[in-house]
Design a protein around this motif. Structure first.
Motif, PDB file in Angstrom:
ATOM      1  N   ILE A 107       0.868  -1.176   0.000  1.00 36.21           N
ATOM      2  CA  ILE A 107       0.000   0.000   0.000  1.00 36.21           C
ATOM      3  C   ILE A 107       0.906   1.226   0.000  1.00 36.21           C
ATOM      4  CG2 ILE A 107      -1.764   1.306   1.250  1.00 36.21           C
ATOM      5  CD1 ILE A 107      -2.825  -1.307   0.123  1.00 36.21           C
ATOM      6  N   ALA A 108       0.580   2.209  -0.817  1.00 33.81           N
ATOM      7  CA  ALA A 108       1.382   3.432  -0.883  1.00 33.81           C
ATOM      8  C   ALA A 108       0.474   4.645  -0.743  1.00 33.81           C
ATOM      9  CB  ALA A 108       2.160   3.509  -2.196  1.00 33.81           C
ATOM     10  N   LEU A 273      -6.471   1.174  -6.323  1.00 36.33           N
ATOM     11  CA  LEU A 273      -6.944   1.215  -4.947  1.00 36.33           C
ATOM     12  C   LEU A 273      -5.845   0.967  -3.927  1.00 36.33           C
ATOM     13  CD1 LEU A 273     -10.401  -0.609  -5.284  1.00 36.33           C
ATOM     14  CD2 LEU A 273      -9.882   1.842  -5.370  1.00 36.33           C
ATOM     15  N   ASN A 274      -4.678   0.501  -4.371  1.00 36.96           N
ATOM     16  CA  ASN A 274      -3.553   0.300  -3.462  1.00 36.96           C
ATOM     17  C   ASN A 274      -2.719   1.560  -3.272  1.00 36.96           C
ATOM     18  OD1 ASN A 274      -3.837  -2.659  -3.034  1.00 36.96           O
ATOM     19  ND2 ASN A 274      -3.481  -2.707  -5.243  1.00 36.96           N
ATOM     20  N   VAL A 275      -3.083   2.633  -3.984  1.00 38.92           N
ATOM     21  CA  VAL A 275      -2.331   3.884  -3.905  1.00 38.92           C
ATOM     22  C   VAL A 275      -3.272   4.998  -3.470  1.00 38.92           C
ATOM     23  CG1 VAL A 275      -0.908   5.557  -5.146  1.00 38.92           C
ATOM     24  CG2 VAL A 275      -0.764   3.120  -5.734  1.00 38.92           C
ATOM     25  N   PHE A 276      -2.903   5.704  -2.410  1.00 34.83           N
ATOM     26  CA  PHE A 276      -3.671   6.829  -1.898  1.00 34.83           C
ATOM     27  C   PHE A 276      -2.921   8.122  -2.241  1.00 34.83           C
ATOM     28  CE2 PHE A 276      -5.040   3.204   0.415  1.00 34.83           C
ATOM     29  CZ  PHE A 276      -6.270   3.463   0.997  1.00 34.83           C
ATOM     30  N   ALA A 277      -3.623   9.235  -2.222  1.00 31.93           N
ATOM     31  CA  ALA A 277      -2.984  10.542  -2.412  1.00 31.93           C
ATOM     32  C   ALA A 277      -3.730  11.572  -1.592  1.00 31.93           C
ATOM     33  CB  ALA A 277      -2.969  10.939  -3.884  1.00 31.93           C
ATOM     34  N   VAL A 278      -2.997  12.568  -1.106  1.00 33.68           N
ATOM     35  CA  VAL A 278      -3.588  13.564  -0.220  1.00 33.68           C
ATOM     36  C   VAL A 278      -2.798  14.853  -0.333  1.00 33.68           C
ATOM     37  CG1 VAL A 278      -2.179  12.986   1.788  1.00 33.68           C
ATOM     38  CG2 VAL A 278      -4.507  13.800   2.142  1.00 33.68           C
ATOM     39  N   GLY A 279      -3.390  15.939   0.098  1.00 35.41           N
ATOM     40  CA  GLY A 279      -2.697  17.226   0.043  1.00 35.41           C
ATOM     41  C   GLY A 279      -2.796  17.865  -1.336  1.00 35.41           C
ATOM     42  N   ASP A 280      -1.889  18.810  -1.604  1.00 31.05           N
ATOM     43  CA  ASP A 280      -1.969  19.593  -2.832  1.00 31.05           C
ATOM     44  C   ASP A 280      -1.765  18.770  -4.090  1.00 31.05           C
ATOM     45  OD1 ASP A 280      -2.422  21.796  -1.295  1.00 31.05           O
ATOM     46  OD2 ASP A 280      -0.443  22.699  -1.570  1.00 31.05           O
ATOM     47  N   VAL A 309      -7.154   0.069   7.243  1.00 30.09           N
ATOM     48  CA  VAL A 309      -8.116  -0.884   6.691  1.00 30.09           C
ATOM     49  C   VAL A 309      -7.533  -1.584   5.470  1.00 30.09           C
ATOM     50  CG1 VAL A 309     -10.370  -1.116   5.570  1.00 30.09           C
ATOM     51  CG2 VAL A 309     -10.116   0.368   7.579  1.00 30.09           C
ATOM     52  N   ALA A 310      -6.927  -0.808   4.567  1.00 32.00           N
ATOM     53  CA  ALA A 310      -6.353  -1.381   3.346  1.00 32.00           C
ATOM     54  C   ALA A 310      -5.249  -2.384   3.658  1.00 32.00           C
ATOM     55  CB  ALA A 310      -5.822  -0.267   2.445  1.00 32.00           C
ATOM     56  N   ARG A 312      -5.087  -4.345   6.046  1.00 35.56           N
ATOM     57  CA  ARG A 312      -5.669  -5.600   6.530  1.00 35.56           C
ATOM     58  C   ARG A 312      -6.181  -6.452   5.385  1.00 35.56           C
ATOM     59  NH1 ARG A 312      -7.370  -2.228  10.991  1.00 35.56           N
ATOM     60  NH2 ARG A 312      -9.475  -1.925  10.140  1.00 35.56           N
ATOM     61  N   GLY A 313      -6.056  -5.926   4.149  1.00 33.03           N
ATOM     62  CA  GLY A 313      -6.300  -6.778   2.989  1.00 33.03           C
ATOM     63  C   GLY A 313      -7.537  -6.483   2.182  1.00 33.03           C
ATOM     64  N   ASN A 314      -8.278  -5.413   2.498  1.00 27.63           N
ATOM     65  CA  ASN A 314      -9.500  -5.151   1.735  1.00 27.63           C
ATOM     66  C   ASN A 314      -9.563  -3.679   1.365  1.00 27.63           C
ATOM     67  OD1 ASN A 314     -11.998  -5.061   0.559  1.00 27.63           O
ATOM     68  ND2 ASN A 314     -13.061  -6.121   2.222  1.00 27.63           N
ATOM     69  N   THR A 315      -9.163  -3.380   0.146  1.00 26.48           N
ATOM     70  CA  THR A 315      -9.160  -1.992  -0.305  1.00 26.48           C
ATOM     71  C   THR A 315     -10.550  -1.510  -0.705  1.00 26.48           C
ATOM     72  OG1 THR A 315      -8.578  -2.767  -2.536  1.00 26.48           O
ATOM     73  CG2 THR A 315      -6.769  -2.068  -1.093  1.00 26.48           C
ATOM     74  N   LEU A 316     -11.528  -2.425  -0.717  1.00 30.73           N
ATOM     75  CA  LEU A 316     -12.913  -2.047  -1.032  1.00 30.73           C
ATOM     76  C   LEU A 316     -13.810  -2.184   0.195  1.00 30.73           C
ATOM     77  CD1 LEU A 316     -13.320  -3.712  -4.545  1.00 30.73           C
ATOM     78  CD2 LEU A 316     -13.325  -1.263  -4.043  1.00 30.73           C
ATOM     79  N   SER A 317     -13.204  -2.243   1.368  1.00 35.77           N
ATOM     80  CA  SER A 317     -13.965  -2.503   2.586  1.00 35.77           C
ATOM     81  C   SER A 317     -14.977  -1.386   2.865  1.00 35.77           C
ATOM     82  CB  SER A 317     -13.009  -2.624   3.772  1.00 35.77           C
ATOM     83  OG  SER A 317     -13.737  -2.680   4.980  1.00 35.77           O
ATOM     84  N   PRO A 318     -16.171  -1.737   3.303  1.00 29.95           N
ATOM     85  CA  PRO A 318     -17.148  -0.719   3.732  1.00 29.95           C
ATOM     86  C   PRO A 318     -16.691   0.022   4.989  1.00 29.95           C
ATOM     87  CG  PRO A 318     -17.957  -2.932   4.222  1.00 29.95           C
ATOM     88  CD  PRO A 318     -16.740  -3.107   3.373  1.00 29.95           C
ATOM     89  N   GLN A 319     -15.632  -0.475   5.624  1.00 30.11           N
ATOM     90  CA  GLN A 319     -15.099   0.210   6.799  1.00 30.11           C
ATOM     91  C   GLN A 319     -14.330   1.476   6.423  1.00 30.11           C
ATOM     92  OE1 GLN A 319     -12.719  -2.632   8.948  1.00 30.11           O
ATOM     93  NE2 GLN A 319     -14.472  -3.905   9.496  1.00 30.11           N
ATOM     94  N   MET A 320     -14.039   1.641   5.139  1.00 27.95           N
ATOM     95  CA  MET A 320     -13.359   2.860   4.696  1.00 27.95           C
ATOM     96  C   MET A 320     -14.243   4.071   5.004  1.00 27.95           C
ATOM     97  SD  MET A 320     -10.402   2.429   2.916  1.00 27.95           S
ATOM     98  CE  MET A 320      -9.480   1.129   2.089  1.00 27.95           C
TER      99      MET A 320
END
Length: 722
Positions: A107-108, A273-280, A309-310, A312-320
Motif C-alpha cells: 500500500i502506498a 486502490l492500493n495507492v492513496f494521495a492527499v494534500g496539494d 483498513v487497506a 488488513r487486505g481489503n481496499t474495497l472494505s465498507p469500513q473505509m
C-alpha cells in the motif's frame, strides 16, 4: 519493528507533507501489527506551510519551521529514505527512487505537495527559486537575507502566497534599504472581494512594496526580471509563487490525473486502490477545493484509518471512511510584522491579536511533533535475578556502537587463546585483522557485524560493509572478498526476499567500489536485523599493525567522531534529524582512498570503531611502547555531538570504554567524554612522522576526507588530554 509477530506488509509514504507527518504520529501511538512503514522524502525535515511567512519575516527560526521527520519516523518505528521518489510501477508495485534501487510496496500514499517552478519563463531555473518545495526556498532565503546589503527582491505571483512572502521579506529587510516588488499577470490580491483586497493592497503600499499589476514576466536574469512590455525590474533574489503545478513524474504513473494532479475518491484512493494521495498533489474531483494545507491536516485521520483498513487486505472494505472537506476555512494572512488579517465567509478581522491567535494555532500544531512520548527505562520483572537491573543499564542498548562488547572483556577473552601454531597464520591480540600467508601473497582477514540501529536495510548494509572493510584498510590492504552473515527479523517469505534484496544491493555498492567481490554467505531468522561480513584483503608489503608508532609521530584521524552519542540520542529522540542524517552519511563513506594515501607513510594504524579514540589509541600506545597527547581543539566532531555530550547523553558502551582505559587524564569536558564515544564505521587513525603530517593531511583533504591532526605520540606513558 514488532518482534513478536511477523512483518507481512509494506506501507510506503511518499513525501513528508502535513498529512503524512500526522499519520506517522498516529502510527507511533497505534501501529498496525505486521506492517513495515517507509517514508521517502528528499531531506530530514518538512517545513510547515503555516509558519513559512513568519520564518521569512524573522519571527521564527528554521528549527521552529521544520517538522523533524527523522524523530517522527523513529517514534513511528518507520524507516526513512532521504531521496526523491521519481516514479511508480503500479503493476509491479515498485517505487523508483533517485540514487538507489526501487523499493516494493503493498500500500502506498503520496503527499508531495506541488511546485511553483516556472519552466516556461526563460532563465527562471538558473536565476530564480520557486517558493515550493518549501525546504529549498527556505534554505535559499536563509542564506540570502544574512549575506546581502541593499537587497532587491522580486516576487512573481500576487495571490495569497505572494502577498504574504513579499510582506514578510520587506519586514525582514526593513533595515537594509531594500527594494521589494510583487508582479502578477492580473490584479494583485484579485482573488479577494473588494474590501479585503483594498486592505491588503494598502498593507503592501505601507511597506513600500512596488506593485506591478497586469504584468507578464518574459525572462529572469542575474540582475532582475524583464516584463513582456520590455520593462526591467531590478532584483538579485527572485521567487516564483504563481503557476503552481503538479510534480511532473505523477503524470507518468498510469494513475488517473488532471494536469498531473492525481484523481482521488472520497476514501482518498487513486484509480489504483492500493495507492492513496492527499494534500496539494491530489485532486478531489468529487468535491473540488483550493490548494491549502488545512485540507491535508483535516484529511490525516481519514487517511490513517483507511490505510489501516487497506493494510488488513481489503481496499474495497465498507469500513473505509469518506473525507468530506469543509466548504470554507479561516484564511489567516501574515502582514510582515507581527500582525495578521483573517477572512472567512467574507468576514474580516485584523490586528496584532490576530497574529497572536495565528501563532498560537501554529505553535499548537507543531507541538504535536515536538512533544512525542519519551522512551522510558526498560521495565524489569519483580522476580528478576540479582544484577539484572545493573546489567540492563539506565537506557536501551545502543545499536550505534554495534552493541559491541567492552574492550576489557574482549581483550581478556582473546588473551586466553593459545598462540597460533601454524607458520602461515599470525595474529596480534587487539590488532585489526589476522595475517595469512598464501604462497608469496600476504592476505589479511577479519570479521565484523552490526546489530541494526536504523530501519533501512539498504543503508544498514552499506554501513556494515564499510565498518567491516575498515579492518582491511587499517592494515594497508586492498579488499579482496566478502562473505555475508544476515540475521533477519520475523518476516513473511515475500518480505524476506525484499529485505535480502535490499541488503545485497546496499552491500554490493560498497564492495564493488572497494574492488572486492561478495562471494556468498549465510542467513537465518532471529529477534532483529543483524548484518555482518567476513572480509579478506591483500597487502603488497608488510601489513600495518598497532605496533610501530614512535614518540614525536603525529596522530592523524580521517573522520570526525560522534556517531555513538548521536545514535544513542536518536534512539531516545533527542538528536536533530539533520545531525542523524549527516552521521549516517559519514558512516557509509569508504576509507579505501585514505588507506592508499596513508599506507605509504603510516608506522602504525587502526580503524576507529566501538572502543572510541581512547580505546584504540591506548592499543596503539601499549603495543608501540609510547604515550600520547591529544588536543581537544583539534578533535573533529560531527554536528550535534558536542551539544549532546554537554547535555550528558552517552552511548550504552561509554561506561565500558571509560573503565577499559584508565590511563587517560587531563582536560575534562564534552570533548574528553567524546574520546570514549564508540564509533561505527569510523575513520582511520594513523601514526605518521611529524614532519610529514601536514602534507599527508593536505592529500587526504584533496581526496574529500575530513582529516585532522589530533595530537602526537610521546615518550611518557598514558594519554594526556590538553
Amino acid at each position: 519493528m514488532q518482534n513478536d509477530i511477523p512483518v507481512t506488509r509494506d506501507l510506503v509514504l511518499i513525501g513528508g507533507g502535513h498529512a503524512h507527518a500526522l499519520v506517522l504520529r498516529m502510527w507511533g501511538m497505534k501501529p498496525v501489527p505486521g506492517v513495515r512503514v517507509t517514508v521517502i522524502n528528499p531531506g530530514p525535515t518538512a517545513p510547515y506551510t503555516g509558519m513559512l511567512p513568519g520564518f521569512v519575516a524573522g519571527h521564527y527560526t528554521r528549527d521552529d519551521l521544520d517538522i523533524d521527520l527523522v524523530k517522527l519516523a523513529r517514534f513511528a518505528g518507520a524507516r526513512i529514505i532521504m531521496a526523491k521518489a521519481t516514479g511508480i510501477d503500479i503493476e509491479a508495485r515498485k517505487i523508483a527512487i533517485e540514487g538507489r534501487p526501487a523499493i516494493n510496496y503493498d500500500i502506498a500514499s503520496i503527499d508531495i505537495g506541488i511546485t511553483t517552478d516556472m519552466p516556461d519563463i526563460d532563465g527562471f531555473a538558473k536565476y530564480a527559486v520557486p517558493a515550493k518545495p518549501l525546504d529549498t526556498f527556505a534554505q535559499r532565503w536563509d542564506a540570502y537575507r544574512g549575506s546581502t546589503s541593499n537587497p532587491k527582491v522580486a516576487v512573481i505571483g500576487g495571490g495569497v502566497g505572494g502577498i504574504e512572502l513579499s510582506m514578510a521579506m520587506a519586514h525582514a529587510l526593513r533595515d537594509k534599504d531594500a527594494t521589494v516588488s510583487i508582479i502578477d499577470r492580473s490584479d494583485i490580491a484579485g482573488e479577494f472581494d473588494e474590501k479585503p483586497r483594498g486592505m491588503l493592497r494598502r498593507e503592501l503600499a505601507e511597506l513600500g512594496i512596488q506593485m506591478y499589476d497586469n504584468a507578464s514576466v518574459r525572462s529572469v536574469h542575474e540582475d532582475g526580471v524583464k516584463l513582456e512590455n520590455g520593462d526591467q525590474i531590478d532584483a538579485d533574489f527572485v521567487v516564483g509563487v504563481a503557476g503552481a503545478r503538479a510534480h511532473g513524474w505523477l503524470s507518468t504513473t498510469g494513475l488517473e490525473h488532471q494536469d498531473g494532479y492525481l484523481t482521488v475518491s472520497e476514501t482518498l484512493q487513486t484509480s489504483d486502490l492500493n495507492v492513496f494521495a492527499v494534500g496539494d498533489c491530489a485532486n478531489l474531483v468529487y468535491d473540488p477545493r483550493p490548494k491549502a494545507g488545512v485540507y491535508a491536516v483535516r484529511a490525516a485521520p481519514i487517511l490513517y484509518h483507511n490505510l489501516s483498513v487497506a493494510l488488513r487486505g481489503n481496499t474495497l472494505s465498507p469500513q473505509m471512511k469518506p473525507f468530506n472537506p469543509q466548504k470554507d476555512y479561516l484564511k489567516l494572512i501574515s502582514l510582515g510584522e507581527q500582525a495578521a488579517l483573517g477572512e472567512k465567509f467574507g468576514r474580516i478581522i485584523k490586528g496584532g491579536w490576530v497574529w497572536k491567535w495565528k501563532n498560537h494555532i501554529d505553535r499548537t500544531f507543531m507541538r504535536k511533533f515536538y512533544e512525542l512520548p519519551q522512551m522510558g527505562a526498560p521495565k524489569i520483572p519483580r522476580n528478576a535475578a540479582q544484577g539484572v537491573a545493573e546489567a540492563l543499564g539506565y537506557q536501551p542498548m545502543c545499536g550505534g556502537c554495534g552493541s559491541k562488547v567492552g574492550r576489557a572483556a574482549l581483550g581478556d577473552a582473546l588473551d586466553a587463546l593459545p598462540a597460533p601454531t601454524r607458520a602461515d597464520v599470525s595474529f596480534l591480540s587487539g590488532d585489526d585483522a589476522a595475517v595469512i600467508k598464501v604462497g608469496n601473497a600476504t592476505q589479511v582477514m577479519s570479521t565484523d557485524h552490526l546489530r541494526s540501529f536504523i530501519e533501512d536495510p539498504y543503508d544498514m548494509a552499506r554501513i556494515a560493509a564499510v565498518h567491516a572493510l575498515g579492518d582491511v584498510w587499517a592494515m594497508g590492504g586492498d579488499p579482496q572478498a566478502m562473505t555475508m552473515t544476515v540475521i533477519l527479523p520475523r518476516l513473511s517469505s515475500e518480505l524476506q526476499q525484499r529485505m535480502l534484496s535490499e541488503i545485497v544491493a546496499g552491500a554490493s555498492t560498497v564492495a564493488k567500489a572497494a574492488g572486492a567481490e561478495i562471494i556468498g554467505g549465510h542467513s537465518s531468522v532471529g529477534a532483529e536485523l543483524t548484518i555482518g561480513f567476513t572480509v579478506t584483503g591483500l597487502c603488497d608489503g608488510d601489513p600495518i599493525t598497532l605496533k610501530g608508532a614512535h614518540a614525536g609521530d603525529a596522530i592523524i584521524l580521517t573522520k570526525p567522531i560522534g556517531t555513538g552519542v548521536i545514535m544513542a540520542a536518536d534512539m531516545q529522540r533527542k538528536a536533530r534529524g539533520a545531525d542523524v542524517t549527516a552521521a549516517l552519511s559519514q558512516m557509509a563513506e569508504p576509507q579505501g582512498m585514505a588507506s592508499r594515501i596513508l599506507r605509504d607513510h603510516a608506522r602504525a594504524m587502526t580503524d576507529l570503531t566501538g572502543f572510541g579514540i581512547a580505546g584504540h589509541l591506548s592499543g596503539m600506545c601499549d603495543h608501540s611502547g609510547v604515550g600520547a597527547e591529544i588536543k581537544t581543539d583539534s578533535v573533529p566532531l560531527l554536528d550535534g555531538a558536542f551539544e549532546l555530550a554537554e547535555n550528558g547523553v552517552k552511548s550504552s558502551l561509554w561506561n565500558e570504554n571509560r573503565a577499559g582505559v584508565e590511563s587517560v587524564f587531563g582536560k575534562q569536558g564534552p570533548v574528553f567524554d567524546l574520546l570514549f564515544d564508540p564509533q561505527t564505521a569510523g575513520g582511520l587513525m594513523a601514526a605518521v612522522r611529524g614532519d610529514q603530517a601536514e602534507e599527508i593531511q593536505k592529500k587526504l583533504w584533496l581526496c574529500g576526507h575530513h582529516a585532522s591532526i589530533i595530537g602526537h605520540f610521546t615518550e611518557s606513558p598514558g594519554i594526556k588530554v590538553i
